[in-house]
Write an enzyme that holds these catalytic residues in place. Structure first.
Site, PDB file in Angstrom:
ATOM      1  N   ILE A 101       0.904  -1.157   0.000  1.00 21.77           N
ATOM      2  CA  ILE A 101       0.000   0.000   0.000  1.00 21.77           C
ATOM      3  C   ILE A 101       0.939   1.201   0.000  1.00 21.77           C
ATOM      4  O   ILE A 101       1.521   1.541   1.025  1.00 21.77           O
ATOM      5  CB  ILE A 101      -0.923   0.003   1.234  1.00 21.77           C
ATOM      6  CG1 ILE A 101      -1.797  -1.245   1.264  1.00 21.77           C
ATOM      7  CG2 ILE A 101      -1.801   1.249   1.239  1.00 21.77           C
ATOM      8  CD1 ILE A 101      -2.697  -1.349   2.486  1.00 21.77           C
ATOM      9  N   PRO A 102       1.130   1.840  -1.153  1.00 22.78           N
ATOM     10  CA  PRO A 102       2.313   2.694  -1.366  1.00 22.78           C
ATOM     11  C   PRO A 102       2.191   4.104  -0.805  1.00 22.78           C
ATOM     12  O   PRO A 102       2.160   5.088  -1.551  1.00 22.78           O
ATOM     13  CB  PRO A 102       2.434   2.713  -2.890  1.00 22.78           C
ATOM     14  CG  PRO A 102       1.023   2.607  -3.369  1.00 22.78           C
ATOM     15  CD  PRO A 102       0.328   1.697  -2.380  1.00 22.78           C
ATOM     16  N   CYS A 103       2.179   4.224   0.519  1.00 17.30           N
ATOM     17  CA  CYS A 103       2.116   5.555   1.111  1.00 17.30           C
ATOM     18  C   CYS A 103       3.363   6.372   0.774  1.00 17.30           C
ATOM     19  O   CYS A 103       3.323   7.603   0.795  1.00 17.30           O
ATOM     20  CB  CYS A 103       1.916   5.473   2.624  1.00 17.30           C
ATOM     21  SG  CYS A 103       3.093   4.451   3.493  1.00 17.30           S
ATOM     22  N   HIS A 104       4.461   5.704   0.429  1.00 16.45           N
ATOM     23  CA  HIS A 104       5.672   6.430   0.032  1.00 16.45           C
ATOM     24  C   HIS A 104       5.459   7.250  -1.233  1.00 16.45           C
ATOM     25  O   HIS A 104       6.186   8.202  -1.500  1.00 16.45           O
ATOM     26  CB  HIS A 104       6.825   5.444  -0.192  1.00 16.45           C
ATOM     27  CG  HIS A 104       6.561   4.450  -1.281  1.00 16.45           C
ATOM     28  ND1 HIS A 104       5.937   3.234  -1.046  1.00 16.45           N
ATOM     29  CD2 HIS A 104       6.795   4.482  -2.618  1.00 16.45           C
ATOM     30  CE1 HIS A 104       5.816   2.566  -2.186  1.00 16.45           C
ATOM     31  NE2 HIS A 104       6.321   3.312  -3.159  1.00 16.45           N
ATOM     32  N   SER A 105       4.440   6.878  -2.044  1.00 14.88           N
ATOM     33  CA  SER A 105       4.202   7.541  -3.328  1.00 14.88           C
ATOM     34  C   SER A 105       3.323   8.776  -3.211  1.00 14.88           C
ATOM     35  O   SER A 105       3.043   9.422  -4.218  1.00 14.88           O
ATOM     36  CB  SER A 105       3.546   6.553  -4.301  1.00 14.88           C
ATOM     37  OG  SER A 105       4.407   5.475  -4.589  1.00 14.88           O
TER      38      SER A 105
END
Length: 293
Positions: free
Chosen positions: A251-255
């Site tokens: 779940i790409p919260c870094h993006s």
């Protein structure tokens, strides 16, 4: 990147992380290869080889992925992807498609029980961004977090805090296939969806579902995500939901960045700002490799 050696990449990351931190701190001066290699305690030749093995591109090309111009192009593409995917209910080219993710939130009863009657099998595995702790229930992956200095005890304490009534059982054999699907290039093989089993508020679930539509190597802003889920002017709440994300990377919260600024690529991140920059640049490099393959 199919078939790459995760253990090697994980070890490489320890040196690469220092280099990326140096690049981040000195990005306006565009440091030379000799200066970056010195930080990694390697000769320029050996550092270039190590970095390219880890990222798939040269340090100079990687640095280009962490600039404002590249961030702007990623954000512009992501806006149309999010709009289309969420309006039609289709996953588009994001993780819901590429990784065949099946996303399942805990029921209110599950949340109230605080994990009672649930067994979480956990294991630590190498990744391109250092070692990571995986936790799985019978319904799917419930926790993925990166370890700082391989501090497994702190990650386990956090897992127990999130699931206080669950039983935790070390079982690396059970979590290894999931680690391989997430990081080992095996996600493209067809089969059962990679299931995610998470707990969150209704708003958090909406945010996490939305960012699953982001293709690897592209970005979105807090405001774009808020608009996409029908909550404009909710940037702060979006940021809080990202910080609560229990499944890093997948779940790409870094993006998702606060705003369209170069510094945003190095903004605060639950697994470390340097790791955020590393993941963003690494994904951009992999996307470039796939596009030119």
């Amino acid at each position: 990147m199919d078939g790459f050696d995760l253990e090697t990449l994980s070890l490489d990351y320890r040196r690469v992380e220092r280099a990326i931190r140096y690049i981040a701190d000195n990005r306006l001066e565009q440091p030379e290869l000799d200066d970056i290699a010195r930080i990694a305690n390697l000769s320029p030749y050996h550092f270039q080889r190590l970095f390219t093995r880890w990222a798939g591109v040269s340090p100079k090309r990687f640095m280009g992925f962490l600039t404002l111009n590249h961030a702007r192009s990623m954000l512009e593409e992501s806006a149309s992807v999010l709009d289309t995917a969420l309006e039609t209910g289709l996953s588009g080219p994001g993780r819901l498609h590429d990784l065949f993710v099946s996303f399942e939130a805990m029921t209110p009863g599950d949340v109230k029980n605080r994990g009672a009657g649930t067994t979480i099998h956990y294991g630590v595995h190498p990744s391109p961004f250092g070692h990571a702790l995986f936790g799985v229930t019978e319904r799917g992956l419930c926790r993925l977090t990166f370890l700082d200095r391989d501090d497994e005890s702190a990650a386990l304490d956090d897992l127990a805090h999130r699931w206080p009534a669950a039983a935790l059982v070390e079982d690396s054999r059970r979590t290894a296939p999931i680690a391989a699907r997430v990081f080992g290039g095996e996600h493209r093989s067809r089969g059962d969806p990679l299931r995610i089993h998470v707990s969150g508020t209704n708003f958090q679930i909406k945010v996490w579902e939305a960012i699953l539509h982001l293709p690897p190597g592209q970005l979105a802003t807090y405001g774009q995500i808020g608009d996409a889920i029908g909550h404009p002017r909710s940037a702060r709440a979006v940021g809080n939901a990202l910080n609560a994300n229990p499944v890093a990377f997948l779940i790409p919260c870094h993006s998702v960045v606060p705003a369209l600024r170069e510094a945003s690529l190095f903004a605060r991140y639950q697994c470390g700002s340097t790791r955020r920059a590393a993941i963003i640049g690494w994904e951009a490099a992999q996307a470039l490799g796939e596009a030119t393959a």
